[in-house]
Each structure stands twice: as structure tokens, then as C-alpha cells.
Write an enzyme that holds these catalytic residues in place. Structure first.
Site, PDB file in Angstrom:
ATOM      1  N   SER A   1     -13.887   1.810 -16.441  1.00 35.52           N
ATOM      2  CA  SER A   1     -12.522   2.306 -16.212  1.00 35.52           C
ATOM      3  C   SER A   1     -12.229   3.468 -17.153  1.00 35.52           C
ATOM      4  CB  SER A   1     -11.525   1.150 -16.418  1.00 35.52           C
ATOM      5  OG  SER A   1     -10.247   1.518 -15.966  1.00 35.52           O
ATOM      6  N   ASN A   2     -10.969   3.798 -17.335  1.00 36.56           N
ATOM      7  CA  ASN A   2     -10.584   4.880 -18.248  1.00 36.56           C
ATOM      8  C   ASN A   2      -9.240   4.551 -18.883  1.00 36.56           C
ATOM      9  OD1 ASN A   2      -8.340   6.145 -16.602  1.00 36.56           O
ATOM     10  ND2 ASN A   2     -10.040   6.268 -15.133  1.00 36.56           N
ATOM     11  N   HIS A   3      -8.777   5.424 -19.776  1.00 40.27           N
ATOM     12  CA  HIS A   3      -7.587   5.127 -20.575  1.00 40.27           C
ATOM     13  C   HIS A   3      -6.265   5.565 -19.950  1.00 40.27           C
ATOM     14  CE1 HIS A   3      -9.610   3.492 -24.045  1.00 40.27           C
ATOM     15  NE2 HIS A   3     -10.439   4.529 -24.072  1.00 40.27           N
ATOM     16  N   SER A   4      -6.250   5.887 -18.678  1.00 38.97           N
ATOM     17  CA  SER A   4      -4.985   6.313 -18.062  1.00 38.97           C
ATOM     18  C   SER A   4      -3.911   5.245 -18.258  1.00 38.97           C
ATOM     19  CB  SER A   4      -5.200   6.556 -16.561  1.00 38.97           C
ATOM     20  OG  SER A   4      -3.953   6.711 -15.922  1.00 38.97           O
TER      21      SER A   4
ATOM     22  N   ALA B   1      -5.848   8.236 -12.133  1.00 40.96           N
ATOM     23  CA  ALA B   1      -7.120   8.673 -12.714  1.00 40.96           C
ATOM     24  C   ALA B   1      -8.195   7.790 -12.095  1.00 40.96           C
ATOM     25  CB  ALA B   1      -7.086   8.533 -14.232  1.00 40.96           C
TER      26      ALA B   1
END
Ligand code: C5P
Length: 223
Positions: free
Chosen positions: A29-32, A97
Site C-alpha cells: 500500500s502507500n501513505h495516502s 493513490a
């Protein structure tokens, strides 16, 4: 009936990250944070729109009066987007994102610790905003971009490639804005067919930026 510059419009907004499973307990995943999308949901609601918020895993409260649909993966988000657009949508705003890649195979059992290295094969995820832009009942399409250099060139390239009407671009080479921050600064570009100049939105709280972005929509003829 609601009044305001988006009265009678249905706005669909994607927000937050997507989460791509590797096995039953792990993911990519990502930090959005989802803050920009949630702020836009409130701004569109305040402008009189009916708002559907398609949210990846984020820890934000659902804005009052907004319909929220939770999704996990990019493919979930695409299915939810298609369903929302099929039901009738005037404006589609893609702030999510989306993870560019997902695991080729999701392991059914937890992946066991093995040697000193582990190779995962990832495959490309669908581009949600570009897919919706090809839809028969195409809404007004708004994308976002984050660039560290050649902002205008890259943003305009994305606008054309994904067949968007409008794109809002962050300059992420500035450390003081974007992602998890409460502030943002953006430059908005429009498709050539509108004959509109770019709009520069100076650094401000994401709620202020969201209201300015709604004004940009209206400037391009969504009223
Ligand atoms: O290509 P890039 O990821 O920089 O494009 C960003 C824009 O495209 C954002 O509006 C984002 O929400 C959207 N996007 C999407 N589906 C993807 C990748 C990006 O909708 N798989």
C-alpha cells in the site's frame, strides 16, 4: 432541493490508498491519508452536490450527508467506480493513490519465512480514472498528479493520456505540503478545448484548496 453551484449534480470521488493483498495477513500500500478526497467531498456537498465517496482504507470520519463506499484493492475501486458512474454521475474526481501494481498471485496461506531474499511478482493494476474516461456516459473527469519536476509538461501529458478535463497538480518537491499534510498547493490545468488558463492555488488548508477546486470545475462549465 439543494442550492449552490453544484446543485443537482452527482459527484463521485475516489480517495485514500488502495491495499493489495500478498497473503491473508500482508499487503502492499502507500501513505495516502485520504484528506484531500474527503475535503473535496465536503466542498462538493457544501456546493449543493450529491456526493458518493469511494474510500480506500483510511481513518477519517465520513462527512455528514455524503454516501461512503469502502473499498480495499484497486480492482474493488474500479468496480465501485463503474457502478457509481453507471448509476449516473456528472463529475468524477480521482484523488485516490491507487497502487500501481498488485501481486500476480495472492497466496492462500501466510507466506513462510524462507531464505535471505524473497521475490514477489507484481502485475499492473487498472488505471481507474483512465477507464472511467472511456465510459459511454462519461462524466466531467478530474485527475490529480504529484510531480517533482517538469510539473506542467507531465501534468499536461497525463491530462491528454488519461483523457481528463482537468488536472490538479502538487509540487511534491516541496517538503511542506502534500500527502499526510493538512495543507496543499496546486496548479490546475484544463483540457485545451476549454480554452482556460492554468490556475495557481497558493499553499492553504486542504479545505480551502477543495473549495477553490470546486470553483475551477464551475469555471470549466459544470453548472
Ligand atoms: O499516473 P498517476 O498515478 O500519476 O496519475 C494520477 C491520477 O490518476 C490520480 O487522479 C489518480 O487517482 C489516478 N489513478 C487512477 N488509477 C490508477 C492510477 C492513478 O485512477 N491505477
Amino acid at each position: 432541493p439543494a442550492s449552490g453551484i453544484l446543485a443537482g449534480k452527482h459527484v463521485v470521488i475516489t480517495a485514500g490508498p488502495t491495499r493489495e493483498a500478498l497473503d491473508p495477513v500482508r499487503y502492499v500500500s502507500n501513505h495516502s491519508s485520504g484528506k484531500m478526497g474527503f475535503a473535496l467531498a465536503e466542498a462538493c456537498r457544501d456546493a449543493g452536490a450529491r456526493v458518493t465517496l469511494l474510500a480506500g482504507p483510511v481513518s477519517l470520519a465520513t462527512p455528514q450527508g455524503v454516501t461512503r463506499i469502502n473499498v480495499v484493492s484497486a480492482r474493488d475501486l474500479l468496480a465501485a467506480s463503474e457502478q457509481a458512474v453507471d448509476a449516473g454521475c456528472d463529475v468524477f474526481i480521482a484523488t485516490a493513490a491507487v497502487a500501481d501494481y498488485r501481486a500476480e498471485h495472492i497466496a492462500e496461506q501466510k507466506i513462510k519465512k524462507q531464505g535471505d531474499s524473497l521475490t514477489l511478482t507484481l502485475v499492473k493494476n487498472p488505471d481507474i480514472v483512465a477507464s472511467i474516461a472511456l465510459h459511454a456516459k462519461r462524466p466531467f473527469m478530474v485527475g490529480f498528479a504529484a510531480e517533482t519536476q517538469y510539473m506542467e509538461e507531465y501534468a499536461r501529458g497525463k491530462l491528454e493520456r488519461k483523457q481528463l478535463d482537468m488536472i490538479a497538480c502538487n509540487d511534491v518537491s516541496r517538503g511542506d505540503i502534500g500527502f499526510a499534510s493538512d495543507d496543499n498547493a496546486m496548479t490546475v490545468f484544463f483540457s485545451d478545448r476549454f480554452g482556460l488558463e492554468k490556475v495557481i492555488l497558493e499553499k492553504a488548508n486542504k479545505h480551502v484548496i477543495a473549495t477553490r477546486l470546486v470553483e475551477c470545475l464551475v469555471q470549466a462549465g459544470i453548472n
